[in-house]
Design an enzyme around this catalytic site. Structure first.
Site, PDB file in Angstrom:
ATOM      1  N   ILE A  38     -51.469 -51.613  22.091  1.00  0.00           N
ATOM      2  CA  ILE A  38     -50.284 -51.072  21.419  1.00  0.00           C
ATOM      3  C   ILE A  38     -49.059 -51.921  21.717  1.00  0.00           C
ATOM      4  CG2 ILE A  38     -48.703 -49.119  21.215  1.00  0.00           C
ATOM      5  CD1 ILE A  38     -50.976 -47.242  21.830  1.00  0.00           C
ATOM      6  N   GLY A  41     -45.135 -54.728  28.302  1.00  0.00           N
ATOM      7  CA  GLY A  41     -43.853 -54.939  28.943  1.00  0.00           C
ATOM      8  C   GLY A  41     -43.991 -55.899  30.104  1.00  0.00           C
ATOM      9  N   PHE A  43     -44.371 -55.339  33.334  1.00  0.00           N
ATOM     10  CA  PHE A  43     -45.366 -54.998  34.346  1.00  0.00           C
ATOM     11  C   PHE A  43     -46.521 -54.156  33.822  1.00  0.00           C
ATOM     12  CE2 PHE A  43     -41.324 -55.359  36.725  1.00  0.00           C
ATOM     13  CZ  PHE A  43     -41.652 -56.445  37.505  1.00  0.00           C
ATOM     14  N   VAL A  46     -49.894 -51.169  27.273  1.00  0.00           N
ATOM     15  CA  VAL A  46     -50.250 -49.842  26.774  1.00  0.00           C
ATOM     16  C   VAL A  46     -51.313 -49.979  25.691  1.00  0.00           C
ATOM     17  CG1 VAL A  46     -49.415 -47.706  25.717  1.00  0.00           C
ATOM     18  CG2 VAL A  46     -47.942 -48.976  27.290  1.00  0.00           C
ATOM     19  N   LYS A  61     -51.692 -46.416  29.953  1.00  0.00           N
ATOM     20  CA  LYS A  61     -50.727 -47.384  30.456  1.00  0.00           C
ATOM     21  C   LYS A  61     -51.307 -48.023  31.703  1.00  0.00           C
ATOM     22  CE  LYS A  61     -45.899 -48.029  31.751  1.00  0.00           C
ATOM     23  NZ  LYS A  61     -44.553 -47.431  31.806  1.00  0.00           N
ATOM     24  N   ASP A 165     -33.518 -46.450  31.362  1.00  0.00           N
ATOM     25  CA  ASP A 165     -33.868 -47.327  30.245  1.00  0.00           C
ATOM     26  C   ASP A 165     -34.037 -46.521  28.958  1.00  0.00           C
ATOM     27  OD1 ASP A 165     -34.306 -49.735  29.006  1.00  0.00           O
ATOM     28  OD2 ASP A 165     -36.403 -49.902  29.576  1.00  0.00           O
TER      29      ASP A 165
END
Length: 352
Positions: A38, A41, A43, A46, A61, A165
């Site tokens: 999907i 990022g 770290f 997903v 994740k 965030d």
């Protein structure tokens, strides 16, 4: 353990801890297949998966096990079950061997978090409704998504959690039901002392939050921040939701130009912002070329008032998420007869 089941499908199987009602936990053998990428990022990566044998769609994740990221697990455990925070179903650890040239063949661990799956995010919805330089997202949808964002944020702050965030891409949405859920707590902090007592502020870490949604106290180099950091990000996100454009967008995307973008809409801050241990802030004499009212021209006056209460330079003056939920902008949502245009009712969990 990986088991090949044929038809080009692979079932992965792991010992996991499952979360049930009332935070009940039990050890299970988690099996899934059809792992589909999907997003990725700094770290984490997903995936969407299908569980075996139920064939339920879930999000997986997978992150490198670092101290700052295990914090995400604690936060999800604390807020699990809230209707506007992405629910954790289970978690497990998996081992991998990295490339020899980068980690000297050292074995590391992934933290794997199994989450409920929502098909899209708020950024995708905003982009969908931007057509031919017009923004056509219905006002009722704006109110519905904004209310749920603030409701989830109120739950986080009530648990002494600062998301750090908040932005449209970190807000998952089910377009059919209208449900919105806050996700991605990789950058989040728990405002607590070592003994578990709450604290009012914590030290800043570098580069939390995407620049366009980052509060000014971070940009000017203050040493500490409070839960009000999220309220600025929420205000920026609501403004973008209401009109389909980023509220403060600097070019180049750097701290001082970002401050300039803020001042062109809000004007130059008063002396209260200079009291925040700042040594980097430069208040340039810029002309205020716009205003919130002009930016939110096509929306209700109450929308301008709501955003204006959130995007305030001084953290202590920002409206809390709890107070924002009672804002007149959301009055329509409380009417029993309020439905979507096709007659579909609003989400049942909206006021639970």
């Amino acid at each position: 353990m990986v088991v090949d089941i044929g038809r080009d499908e692979v079932t992965e199987s792991y010992d996991a801890i499952e979360f049930g009602c009332n935070d009940d936990r039990k050890h299970i053998q988690l099996q899934f297949r059809k792992k589909k990428y999907i997003s990725e990022g700094t770290f984490a990566t997903v995936y969407s998966i299908r569980t075996v044998p139920d064939d339920d769609i879930r999000a997986l994740k997978r992150v490198v096990k670092l101290p700052t990221l295990t914090n995400e697990l604690k936060i999800l455990q604390r807020c699990n079950g809230h209707p506007n925070i992405c629910k954790m179903m289970a978690f497990f650890y998996s081992r991998f061997t990295s490339e020899p040239e980068s980690h000297s063949d050292k074995q590391l661990y992934h933290l794997n978090i199994l989450l409920e799956f929502l098909p899209t995010d708020l950024l995708t919805i905003i982009e969908h409704y931007k057509k031919d330089e017009q923004y056509t997202l219905p006002l009722l949808h704006c109110k519905l998504y904004a209310y749920q964002l603030l409701r989830g944020l109120n739950a986080l702050h009530g648990n002494n959690i600062c998301h750090q965030d908040l932005k449209p891409s970190n807000l998952l949405v089910d377009p059919r039901s209208g449900v919105l859920k806050i996700c991605d707590f990789s950058n989040s902090s728990i405002f607590e002392k070592a003994n578990g007592e709450p604290c009012e502020h914590v030290k800043f870490v570098q580069d939390v939050c995407s620049l366009f949604y980052r509060a000014p106290e971070h940009l000017i180099g203050t040493k500490y921040y409070t839960l009000s950091f999220d309220l600025w990000s929420a205000g920026c996100t609501l403004a973008e939701l209401f009109v389909g454009e980023v509220l403060f967008q600097s070019d180049p995307a750097e701290p001082q130009p970002q401050l300039n973008a803020m001042m062109q809409v809000l004007g130059c801050p008063d002396e209260s912002l200079h009291d925040l241990d700042s040594c980097q802030f430069k208040c340039q004499q810029l002309l205020q070329t716009s205003s919130l009212k002009e930016f939110l021209l096509r929306r209700q006056v109450s929308a301008v008032h709501l955003v204006g209460k959130l995007v305030r330079y001084t953290p202590a003056s920002r409206m809390s998420a709890k107070d924002a939920l009672a804002h007149p902008f959301f009055e329509d949502l409380h009417h029993l007869e309020t439905n979507f245009k096709d007659g579909v009712p609003l989400p049942k969990c909206l006021f639970e």
